[in-house]
Scaffold this active site. Structure first.
Site, PDB file in Angstrom:
ATOM      1  N   LEU A  42      -5.447  -3.948  -5.365  1.00  0.00           N
ATOM      2  CA  LEU A  42      -6.222  -2.797  -5.462  1.00  0.00           C
ATOM      3  C   LEU A  42      -5.262  -2.321  -7.012  1.00  0.00           C
ATOM      4  O   LEU A  42      -3.813  -2.340  -6.430  1.00  0.00           O
ATOM      5  CB  LEU A  42      -4.924  -2.118  -4.324  1.00  0.00           C
ATOM      6  CG  LEU A  42      -6.118  -2.519  -3.042  1.00  0.00           C
ATOM      7  CD1 LEU A  42      -5.478  -1.380  -2.175  1.00  0.00           C
ATOM      8  CD2 LEU A  42      -7.367  -2.184  -3.474  1.00  0.00           C
ATOM      9  N   ASP A  97      -4.475 -13.639  33.800  1.00  0.00           N
ATOM     10  CA  ASP A  97      -3.426 -15.173  33.283  1.00  0.00           C
ATOM     11  C   ASP A  97      -4.621 -16.222  34.393  1.00  0.00           C
ATOM     12  O   ASP A  97      -4.955 -16.958  34.452  1.00  0.00           O
ATOM     13  CB  ASP A  97      -2.762 -15.460  33.641  1.00  0.00           C
ATOM     14  CG  ASP A  97      -1.546 -14.547  32.258  1.00  0.00           C
ATOM     15  OD1 ASP A  97      -0.180 -14.343  32.167  1.00  0.00           O
ATOM     16  OD2 ASP A  97      -2.336 -14.707  31.765  1.00  0.00           O
ATOM     17  N   ARG A 141      -7.810 -15.089   1.259  1.00  0.00           N
ATOM     18  CA  ARG A 141      -8.383 -14.017   0.047  1.00  0.00           C
ATOM     19  C   ARG A 141      -7.688 -15.424  -1.512  1.00  0.00           C
ATOM     20  O   ARG A 141      -8.909 -15.583  -1.577  1.00  0.00           O
ATOM     21  CB  ARG A 141      -7.493 -12.662   0.419  1.00  0.00           C
ATOM     22  CG  ARG A 141      -7.941 -12.159  -1.037  1.00  0.00           C
ATOM     23  CD  ARG A 141      -7.130 -10.960  -1.707  1.00  0.00           C
ATOM     24  NE  ARG A 141      -6.934 -10.617  -2.778  1.00  0.00           N
ATOM     25  CZ  ARG A 141      -6.959 -10.599  -4.144  1.00  0.00           C
ATOM     26  NH1 ARG A 141      -5.596 -11.998  -4.216  1.00  0.00           N
ATOM     27  NH2 ARG A 141      -7.890 -10.390  -4.839  1.00  0.00           N
ATOM     28  N   LYS A 146      -0.676   0.316   4.557  1.00  0.00           N
ATOM     29  CA  LYS A 146      -0.582  -0.949   3.834  1.00  0.00           C
ATOM     30  C   LYS A 146       0.140  -1.770   4.881  1.00  0.00           C
ATOM     31  O   LYS A 146       1.011  -2.208   4.248  1.00  0.00           O
ATOM     32  CB  LYS A 146      -0.875  -0.835   2.598  1.00  0.00           C
ATOM     33  CG  LYS A 146      -0.916  -2.358   1.750  1.00  0.00           C
ATOM     34  CD  LYS A 146      -0.387  -1.545  -0.095  1.00  0.00           C
ATOM     35  CE  LYS A 146      -1.210  -3.736  -0.372  1.00  0.00           C
ATOM     36  NZ  LYS A 146      -0.336  -4.448  -0.098  1.00  0.00           N
TER      37      LYS A 146
END
Length: 681
Positions: free
Chosen positions: A84, A38, A138, A117
């Site tokens: 997928l 910081d 996406r 995943k």
């Protein structure tokens, strides 16, 4: 300090901070305290404030910049971000492995890269000459949204790439790419998610249902400052277009990304023996609660990029990768009470009130008990400890009691004999599990649900009319049927809680606009049993007007594609009731559209002879829009999956139709694959 010294110190500070960021986010090995970090950041901010001409876009201080956006621009992905295919059992995984070897050759050496995943939001990050220039979601795989300003605020995403040194990995490139698109997942760690929800609750704000929703909602904030305040993280899992370096495999790519400064999942592994792949998947399925983030499965990819290219893509699913989905999560908690809800058709459904329990990142307080027979068959009692599952990780339901934990205090529950809303006797038709309140015209609970349904997006889409408003209208006696909505005036809302002049005007405008909705939407809104969007469109396409549908005989209706005997009988029965015909006349008098508009233009015959079933929620198309698109290209849409079904189009929260399609071996498409099939991307 003179200008040269200031410039030198600023560069030193930026280099130090980037180095410390790399150790913290990528290596997970902090080498300075928070206080030291910081202090360096504060010194850099002070120097840049005094010398704004030395500020550069890649400075660590410039993560939050710009003004709130009114909307996100669309971004065309240079290469599709593929979905997928799913495997749910080891048998499914072995079948995938066998298909891969059949296509590559049985004697081909194949390596597999496996990692958890993460349940987050997929994004693509573009770098030119090492500098972050654009980030996009996406979206549908072809087109996403530009969220560059928000992605810049995520500390684990480098604004300037770390020069790779190769280290001990001799096969990893040591040059910076001139262009690289890095793909990965924005997510929120479970502990950070819980802390965020605690803060939101303390501030009286709406909390998020799960970490994925929190990540998605935080990333899509119009104001980057809000995103910056959220504890978002990033894991890289692959690349899109790359220029200036050659990458030959997934394992090499992940190591290269790590050297560039991207966090890569520490639990990724490479195997050459598929039995080890199976063991690793099963290991994480058992240990998923040890992960610091929510994961809904494992991703398995063929390592070699040349083999990936040889295997290619089917629809929107690459043949060279698959997702092994974990089974639905379940937990044990106490059943506190059983209540019943009355639906718009009068079906009375039991609901479990539970001691709050976390399942898959969501606090579950209520769960479905399906029907009276379900409770009786499982001998579910109030006070029982029960097993609760989230079907598809979304809909909670009670599996059954844990009989071994009973202590004698549990009480059997009796299904009510009368409607809790209007007191009418409940009835059950032979062969049906559901009990119903048949007081259709008077029951206030049914009317509330009918109003909700009538105003829903699938029906008349009346913005501003939801459950709370419907309950108020019924309690105040403003409406006695759905047609009364079109007779409301501004003065009717006088003294109604939450309704100021602007809100009243907006709602009345929305109701007025609903008069001109397409006829099939009105038919959906009427709530005829078994008649959804697909059947409504079939009726309109064949008969053209509500009068023709009302007066059609059952045998005539059965000739319409997609309308079977059960649906036809339900339609005839609905319009045989005088009160329903009176409702239609009341709607007609209010100016509601009763005829089909111009016939939809037939765009092509590319889907001619193909039968589709839709299930789940699609990213950008409503169920009605998807159906209309299929029909416009010559296809047919039905409500049920059978051996005659050619494709199932599945979105989020797909249910039993998806499971049946997989059981029958019917191809499953997502929205992007459907659009690709008909040539509309």
């Amino acid at each position: 300090m003179n200008h040269i010294d200031v410039t030198q110190r600023i560069n030193e500070l930026r280099t130090l901070i980037r180095r410390y960021d790399y150790h913290y986010y990528v290596l997970d090995d902090p080498i300075v305290s928070d206080a030291e970090y910081d202090a360096l950041m504060n010194e850099l901010r002070a120097l840049e404030a005094a010398h704004p001409e030395l500020i550069t876009p890649d400075s660590p201080t410039q993560r939050v910049s710009g003004t709130p956006a009114s909307q996100f621009a669309k971004v065309q992905h240079p290469q599709p971000m593929l979905s997928l295919g799913n495997a749910f059992t080891t048998t499914d995984l072995l079948a995938w492995r066998d298909r891969v070897l059949r296509l590559l050759g049985q004697d081909t050496a194949v390596a597999y890269v496996v990692e958890p995943k993460i349940d987050g939001l997929a994004v693509a990050l573009t770098y030119h000459d090492g500098q972050f220039v654009q980030g996009a979601t996406r979206g549908d795989g072809e087109v996403g949204e530009d969220v560059t300003a928000n992605l810049r605020t995520i500390s684990s995403i480098p604004l300037l790439l770390h020069p790779p040194d190769g280290g001990h990995d001799r096969d990893v490139p040591t040059a910076l790419p001139s262009l690289i698109e890095v793909r990965g997942e924005v997510y929120m760690r479970t502990a950070d998610f819980e802390a965020l929800n605690d803060r939101l609750a303390a501030a009286g704000e709406k909390i998020f249902a799960n970490p994925r929703n929190a990540a998605a909602g935080s990333l899509r904030q119009k104001d980057p400052a809000i995103t910056a305040a959220r504890p978002l993280r990033f894991f890289a899992y692959g690349v899109g277009p790359v220029e200036g370096v050659e990458l030959t495999g997934q394992w090499q790519t992940l190591r290269y990304l790590r050297m560039l400064g991207f966090p890569v999942n520490q639990d990724v592994r490479r195997f050459t023996d598929f039995d080890e792949v199976l063991a690793y998947c099963e290991q994480w399925m058992a240990r998923r609660d040890e992960l610091t983030y929510e994961a809904d499965g494992m991703v398995i990819k063929i390592d070699d990029f040349a083999q990936q290219r040889e295997l290619g893509v089917v629809g929107r699913d690459p043949r060279w990768a698959i997702a092994f989905k974990f089974p639905p999560r379940e937990a044990i908690t106490r059943l506190l009470n059983i209540t019943v809800n009355v639906g718009r058709t009068g079906v009375v459904t039991p609901n479990a009130e539970l001691e709050p329990v976390q399942i898959g990142g969501v606090i579950v307080r209520n769960a479905s008990l399906h029907n009276a027979d379900y409770i009786a068959q499982r001998d579910i009692r109030i006070g029982d400890y029960v097993i609760v599952k989230r079907a598809g990780d979304v809909i909670p339901y009670v599996v059954g009691p844990v009989v071994a934990r009973r202590d004698g205090s549990e009480r059997p529950w009796q299904f009510p004999t009368h409607c809790p809303a209007c007191g009418s006797p409940l009835e059950r038709e032979p062969g049906e599990a559901a009990w119903r309140c048949n007081n259709f015209g008077i029951c206030p609970a049914q009317l509330v649900r009918r109003l909700e349904h009538f105003a829903s997006r699938a029906a008349l889409d009346i913005v501003g009319l939801g459950e709370r408003q419907a309950e108020l209208f019924v309690q105040r006696g403003l409406v006695r049927d759905v047609a009364d909505l079109f007779y409301l005036k501004a003065e009717d809302f006088a003294g109604l809680e939450g309704f100021g002049p602007k809100r009243i005007a907006n709602l009345l405008n929305a109701i007025d606009a609903a008069r001109q909705r397409p006829l099939d939407r009105l038919i959906v809104g009427l709530g005829i049993r078994y008649v959804g969007s697909v059947a409504a469109q079939a009726l309109v396409n064949s008969l053209g007007s509500l009068d023709a549908i009302m007066n059609a005989r059952q045998e005539e209706l059965e000739q319409i594609p997609g309308i079977g005997p059960v649906v036809a009988a339900s339609i005839v029965d609905f319009f045989a009731h005088p009160e329903n015909r009176q409702l239609i006349e009341k709607l007609r008098a209010a100016g509601v559209q009763m005829n089909a508009g111009p016939q939809r233009e037939r765009k092509s015959d590319v889907l001619a002879g193909q039968t589709f079933v839709l299930t789940g929620t699609l990213p950008s198309l409503t169920r009605e829009q998807a159906s209309a698109l299929i029909i416009a290209h010559g296809g047919k849409v039905t409500d049920s999956v059978s051996k005659k079904t050619n494709y199932v189009v599945a979105g989020v929260n797909a249910g039993s139709k998806l499971a049946k399609a997989q059981q029958l071996g019917i191809p499953v498409l997502d929205e992007a694959a459907l659009l690709a099939l008909i040539g509309e991307r």
